[in-house]
Design an enzyme around this catalytic site. Structure first.
Site, PDB file in Angstrom:
ATOM      1  N   HIS A  12       0.864  -1.195   0.000  1.00 31.64           N
ATOM      2  CA  HIS A  12       0.000   0.000   0.000  1.00 31.64           C
ATOM      3  C   HIS A  12       0.894   1.237   0.000  1.00 31.64           C
ATOM      4  O   HIS A  12       1.526   1.559   1.004  1.00 31.64           O
ATOM      5  CB  HIS A  12      -0.899   0.004   1.244  1.00 31.64           C
ATOM      6  CG  HIS A  12      -1.866   1.139   1.281  1.00 31.64           C
ATOM      7  ND1 HIS A  12      -3.224   0.964   1.502  1.00 31.64           N
ATOM      8  CD2 HIS A  12      -1.699   2.472   1.127  1.00 31.64           C
ATOM      9  CE1 HIS A  12      -3.825   2.136   1.491  1.00 31.64           C
ATOM     10  NE2 HIS A  12      -2.916   3.074   1.268  1.00 31.64           N
ATOM     11  N   HIS A  14       1.588   5.398  -1.629  1.00 33.75           N
ATOM     12  CA  HIS A  14       1.225   6.590  -2.400  1.00 33.75           C
ATOM     13  C   HIS A  14       2.495   7.177  -3.011  1.00 33.75           C
ATOM     14  O   HIS A  14       3.413   7.547  -2.284  1.00 33.75           O
ATOM     15  CB  HIS A  14       0.571   7.636  -1.493  1.00 33.75           C
ATOM     16  CG  HIS A  14      -0.715   7.159  -0.901  1.00 33.75           C
ATOM     17  ND1 HIS A  14      -1.936   7.359  -1.508  1.00 33.75           N
ATOM     18  CD2 HIS A  14      -0.964   6.450   0.225  1.00 33.75           C
ATOM     19  CE1 HIS A  14      -2.890   6.805  -0.763  1.00 33.75           C
ATOM     20  NE2 HIS A  14      -2.320   6.241   0.292  1.00 33.75           N
ATOM     21  N   LEU A  15       2.527   7.223  -4.339  1.00 39.33           N
ATOM     22  CA  LEU A  15       3.713   7.770  -5.008  1.00 39.33           C
ATOM     23  C   LEU A  15       3.458   9.153  -5.597  1.00 39.33           C
ATOM     24  O   LEU A  15       4.391   9.802  -6.055  1.00 39.33           O
ATOM     25  CB  LEU A  15       4.182   6.827  -6.121  1.00 39.33           C
ATOM     26  CG  LEU A  15       4.947   5.579  -5.683  1.00 39.33           C
ATOM     27  CD1 LEU A  15       5.365   4.756  -6.904  1.00 39.33           C
ATOM     28  CD2 LEU A  15       6.168   5.931  -4.847  1.00 39.33           C
ATOM     29  N   ARG A  16       2.198   9.581  -5.625  1.00 45.15           N
ATOM     30  CA  ARG A  16       1.846  10.898  -6.194  1.00 45.15           C
ATOM     31  C   ARG A  16       2.220  10.976  -7.677  1.00 45.15           C
ATOM     32  O   ARG A  16       2.358   9.971  -8.346  1.00 45.15           O
ATOM     33  CB  ARG A  16       2.510  12.053  -5.408  1.00 45.15           C
ATOM     34  CG  ARG A  16       2.382  11.955  -3.896  1.00 45.15           C
ATOM     35  CD  ARG A  16       0.952  11.935  -3.412  1.00 45.15           C
ATOM     36  NE  ARG A  16       0.887  12.081  -1.975  1.00 45.15           N
ATOM     37  CZ  ARG A  16      -0.107  11.626  -1.219  1.00 45.15           C
ATOM     38  NH1 ARG A  16      -1.125  10.993  -1.768  1.00 45.15           N
ATOM     39  NH2 ARG A  16      -0.113  11.816   0.074  1.00 45.15           N
ATOM     40  N   ASN A  40      -5.192   7.518  -5.893  1.00 44.08           N
ATOM     41  CA  ASN A  40      -5.861   8.792  -5.544  1.00 44.08           C
ATOM     42  C   ASN A  40      -5.035   9.997  -5.973  1.00 44.08           C
ATOM     43  O   ASN A  40      -4.596  10.799  -5.164  1.00 44.08           O
ATOM     44  CB  ASN A  40      -6.193   8.854  -4.034  1.00 44.08           C
ATOM     45  CG  ASN A  40      -4.966   8.768  -3.143  1.00 44.08           C
ATOM     46  OD1 ASN A  40      -3.968   8.159  -3.493  1.00 44.08           O
ATOM     47  ND2 ASN A  40      -5.046   9.403  -1.972  1.00 44.08           N
ATOM     48  N   LYS A  94      -9.248   0.018  -5.852  1.00 38.85           N
ATOM     49  CA  LYS A  94      -9.239   0.626  -4.519  1.00 38.85           C
ATOM     50  C   LYS A  94     -10.501   1.453  -4.310  1.00 38.85           C
ATOM     51  O   LYS A  94     -10.771   2.394  -5.061  1.00 38.85           O
ATOM     52  CB  LYS A  94      -8.002   1.525  -4.379  1.00 38.85           C
ATOM     53  CG  LYS A  94      -7.941   2.317  -3.079  1.00 38.85           C
ATOM     54  CD  LYS A  94      -7.583   1.456  -1.887  1.00 38.85           C
ATOM     55  CE  LYS A  94      -7.731   2.198  -0.564  1.00 38.85           C
ATOM     56  NZ  LYS A  94      -6.670   3.165  -0.317  1.00 38.85           N
ATOM     57  N   HIS A 131     -10.459   1.427   1.684  1.00 41.39           N
ATOM     58  CA  HIS A 131     -10.201   2.337   2.803  1.00 41.39           C
ATOM     59  C   HIS A 131     -11.443   2.258   3.675  1.00 41.39           C
ATOM     60  O   HIS A 131     -12.446   2.905   3.381  1.00 41.39           O
ATOM     61  CB  HIS A 131      -9.957   3.771   2.306  1.00 41.39           C
ATOM     62  CG  HIS A 131      -9.620   4.715   3.411  1.00 41.39           C
ATOM     63  ND1 HIS A 131      -8.422   5.389   3.496  1.00 41.39           N
ATOM     64  CD2 HIS A 131     -10.316   5.074   4.528  1.00 41.39           C
ATOM     65  CE1 HIS A 131      -8.385   6.108   4.607  1.00 41.39           C
ATOM     66  NE2 HIS A 131      -9.540   5.952   5.237  1.00 41.39           N
ATOM     67  N   HIS A 165      -4.752  -0.740   5.737  1.00 38.12           N
ATOM     68  CA  HIS A 165      -4.238  -0.043   6.936  1.00 38.12           C
ATOM     69  C   HIS A 165      -5.162  -0.137   8.153  1.00 38.12           C
ATOM     70  O   HIS A 165      -5.660   0.862   8.643  1.00 38.12           O
ATOM     71  CB  HIS A 165      -3.902   1.429   6.641  1.00 38.12           C
ATOM     72  CG  HIS A 165      -4.910   2.169   5.795  1.00 38.12           C
ATOM     73  ND1 HIS A 165      -6.250   2.241   6.090  1.00 38.12           N
ATOM     74  CD2 HIS A 165      -4.752   2.873   4.651  1.00 38.12           C
ATOM     75  CE1 HIS A 165      -6.850   2.950   5.168  1.00 38.12           C
ATOM     76  NE2 HIS A 165      -5.979   3.343   4.289  1.00 38.12           N
ATOM     77  N   ASP A 237       1.554   2.560   3.505  1.00 38.48           N
ATOM     78  CA  ASP A 237       0.714   3.746   3.370  1.00 38.48           C
ATOM     79  C   ASP A 237       1.559   5.009   3.429  1.00 38.48           C
ATOM     80  O   ASP A 237       1.081   6.051   3.895  1.00 38.48           O
ATOM     81  CB  ASP A 237      -0.405   3.786   4.428  1.00 38.48           C
ATOM     82  CG  ASP A 237      -1.546   4.720   4.027  1.00 38.48           C
ATOM     83  OD1 ASP A 237      -1.588   5.129   2.845  1.00 38.48           O
ATOM     84  OD2 ASP A 237      -2.379   5.048   4.880  1.00 38.48           O
ATOM     85  N   HIS A 241       3.545  14.492   1.716  1.00 38.56           N
ATOM     86  CA  HIS A 241       2.967  15.809   1.432  1.00 38.56           C
ATOM     87  C   HIS A 241       4.090  16.825   1.644  1.00 38.56           C
ATOM     88  O   HIS A 241       4.896  16.650   2.569  1.00 38.56           O
ATOM     89  CB  HIS A 241       1.839  16.142   2.419  1.00 38.56           C
ATOM     90  CG  HIS A 241       0.615  15.287   2.278  1.00 38.56           C
ATOM     91  ND1 HIS A 241      -0.356  15.510   1.325  1.00 38.56           N
ATOM     92  CD2 HIS A 241       0.208  14.199   2.971  1.00 38.56           C
ATOM     93  CE1 HIS A 241      -1.316  14.596   1.446  1.00 38.56           C
ATOM     94  NE2 HIS A 241      -0.996  13.784   2.436  1.00 38.56           N
ATOM     95  N   ALA A 253      -3.427  14.678   5.730  1.00 38.14           N
ATOM     96  CA  ALA A 253      -3.183  13.396   6.402  1.00 38.14           C
ATOM     97  C   ALA A 253      -2.136  12.589   5.639  1.00 38.14           C
ATOM     98  O   ALA A 253      -2.189  12.510   4.412  1.00 38.14           O
ATOM     99  CB  ALA A 253      -4.481  12.601   6.482  1.00 38.14           C
TER     100      ALA A 253
HETATM  101  O1  DOR Z   1      -3.092   9.441   5.831  1.00 37.24           O
HETATM  102  C1  DOR Z   1      -3.452   9.144   4.700  1.00 37.24           C
HETATM  103  N1  DOR Z   1      -2.939   9.751   3.612  1.00 37.24           N
HETATM  104  N2  DOR Z   1      -4.426   8.237   4.548  1.00 37.24           N
HETATM  105  C2  DOR Z   1      -4.971   7.982   3.358  1.00 37.24           C
HETATM  106  O2  DOR Z   1      -5.851   7.156   3.286  1.00 37.24           O
HETATM  107  C3  DOR Z   1      -4.553   8.727   2.165  1.00 37.24           C
HETATM  108  C4  DOR Z   1      -3.205   9.252   2.306  1.00 37.24           C
HETATM  109  C5  DOR Z   1      -2.879  10.286   1.264  1.00 37.24           C
HETATM  110  O3  DOR Z   1      -3.134  10.040   0.085  1.00 37.24           O
HETATM  111  O4  DOR Z   1      -2.330  11.336   1.606  1.00 37.24           O
HETATM  112 ZN    ZN Z   2      -3.310   5.054   1.634  1.00 38.13          ZN
END
Ligand code: DOR
Ligand code: ZN
Length: 329
Positions: A12, A14-16, A40, A94, A131, A165, A237, A241, A253
């Site tokens: 799981h 996130h690579l943006r 996302n 997802k 999620h 998660h 996860d 940011h 988050a």
């Molecule tokens: O803390 C989180 N950040 N939880 C998520 O489900 C998404 C993720 C994000 O994409 O920043």
């Molecule tokens: Zn996530």
């Protein structure tokens, strides 16, 4: 001492996109042989074309690393034809409840409307990654969502459902009841409780969704993971940011744990005297539950201490300025 891991996987991640993707992808590509990539993005990854485009972008950022991005599709109602076409290019779909976290505005708001798509997914054997949070009180969201998991897991017994998660004792207990349900656990949820986030001075870099819970919840996660529960897979996860989005009013988050993932896992498994279970948690159980073929890659760690930098570019990592006992070779 040296620790060798075979084909570690982050189930799981996130690579943006854009510059952030370029910046963060190498941390994971160096340490892991594959990762499940979350969809996302600002414009969600919700078509075959977007999956292919995003995969190409990721591959370009991983240099010569032997690394497989396992792509996911953002849940929306799909036709059978669409899913037949995309099926071989993705590891799963997802599902985000609408508005529950970062860039999930286009998620599901009417759960009764998801059934036709779930039926097709079950028929085509496409896993469902979820999620799992309601929009209730923040500490109860995961527990409340178990009803939805219950309905889906029972109604579609051949659908592989992954509770992403998980953070609660209730989720760990739920997992035991359904053969077709697996879960991922992050490294930060094995370590944090809500106290670490807001019990003293507020710690924006530890703020994530789902929020860290009670000590009893953390204990249940730890007990399950450190006893080698084969339905629980490692998913970092890691969710980067930029600093200005974390250190501000309306903090985003996400915990950026990618740079420290394996060293930190080695440290906590060693503390629990169960280093021999790490291989299962970071690879074997996932290969088994998903039926995956993964790139062969041996990743070596050594018990040489290092201090995690205060920041990587504009992103503050988990464990910033703290010392870890294990490092990557
Ligand atoms: O803390 C989180 N950040 N939880 C998520 O489900 C998404 C993720 C994000 O994409 O920043
Ligand atoms: Zn996530």
């Amino acid at each position: 001492m040296k620790l060798l891991l075979n084909s570690p996987l982050d189930m799981h991640l996130h690579l943006r996109e854009g510059d952030m993707l370029k910046h963060v992808a190498p941390f994971t590509a160096q340490q892991f042989s594959g990762a499940v990539i979350m969809p996302n993005l600002i414009s969600p990854v919700d078509s075959l074309i977007k999956v292919e485009q995003y995969r190409n972008d990721i591959k370009k950022c991983c240099g010569h690393e032997n690394f497989e991005p396992f792509m996911t599709l953002f849940f929306r109602p799909y036709t059978r034809e669409e899913l037949e076409q995309v099926r071989d290019k993705i590891i799963g779909i997802k599902l985000y409840p609408a508005g529950i976290t970062t860039q999930s505005e286009n998620g599901v708001s009417d759960f009764s409307a998801i059934e036709p798509t779930l039926q097709i997914m079950e028929d085509l054997q496409i896993p469902l990654l979820v999620h799992g949070e309601s929009n209730g009180f923040v500490m109860d969201r995961e527990k409340e969502f178990l009803d939805v998991y219950q309905t889906i897991a029972t109604q579609y017994p051949r659908l592989h459902v992954i509770m992403e998660h998980i953070t609660t004792e209730a989720a760990v207990r739920f997992l035991e009841k359904h053969e077709n349900v697996s879960a991922t656990v992050t490294v930060h949820h094995l370590l944090l409780t809500l106290d670490d986030v807001v019990g003293g001075m507020m710690q924006p870099h530890l703020f994530c969704k789902p929020i860290a819970k009670r000590p009893t919840d953390r204990e249940a996660l730890r007990e399950a993971v450190f006893s080698g529960n084969k339905k629980i897979l490692f998913g970092s996860d890691s969710a980067p940011h930029p600093r200005h989005k974390k250190e501000c009013v309306g903090c985003a988050a996400g915990v950026f744990s990618a740079p420290v993932a394996l060293p930190l896992l080695a440290q906590i498994f060693e503390e629990q005297n169960c280093l021999e279970l790490l291989q299962g948690f970071v690879s074997d159980y996932a290969i088994n539950r998903y039926g995956l073929t993964v790139p062969k890659k041996e990743v070596a760690l050594t018990d040489t201490a290092w201090e995690v930098p205060a920041k990587y570019g504009d992103v503050v990592p988990y464990y910033a300025e703290q010392t870890l006992r294990w490092s990557l070779i």
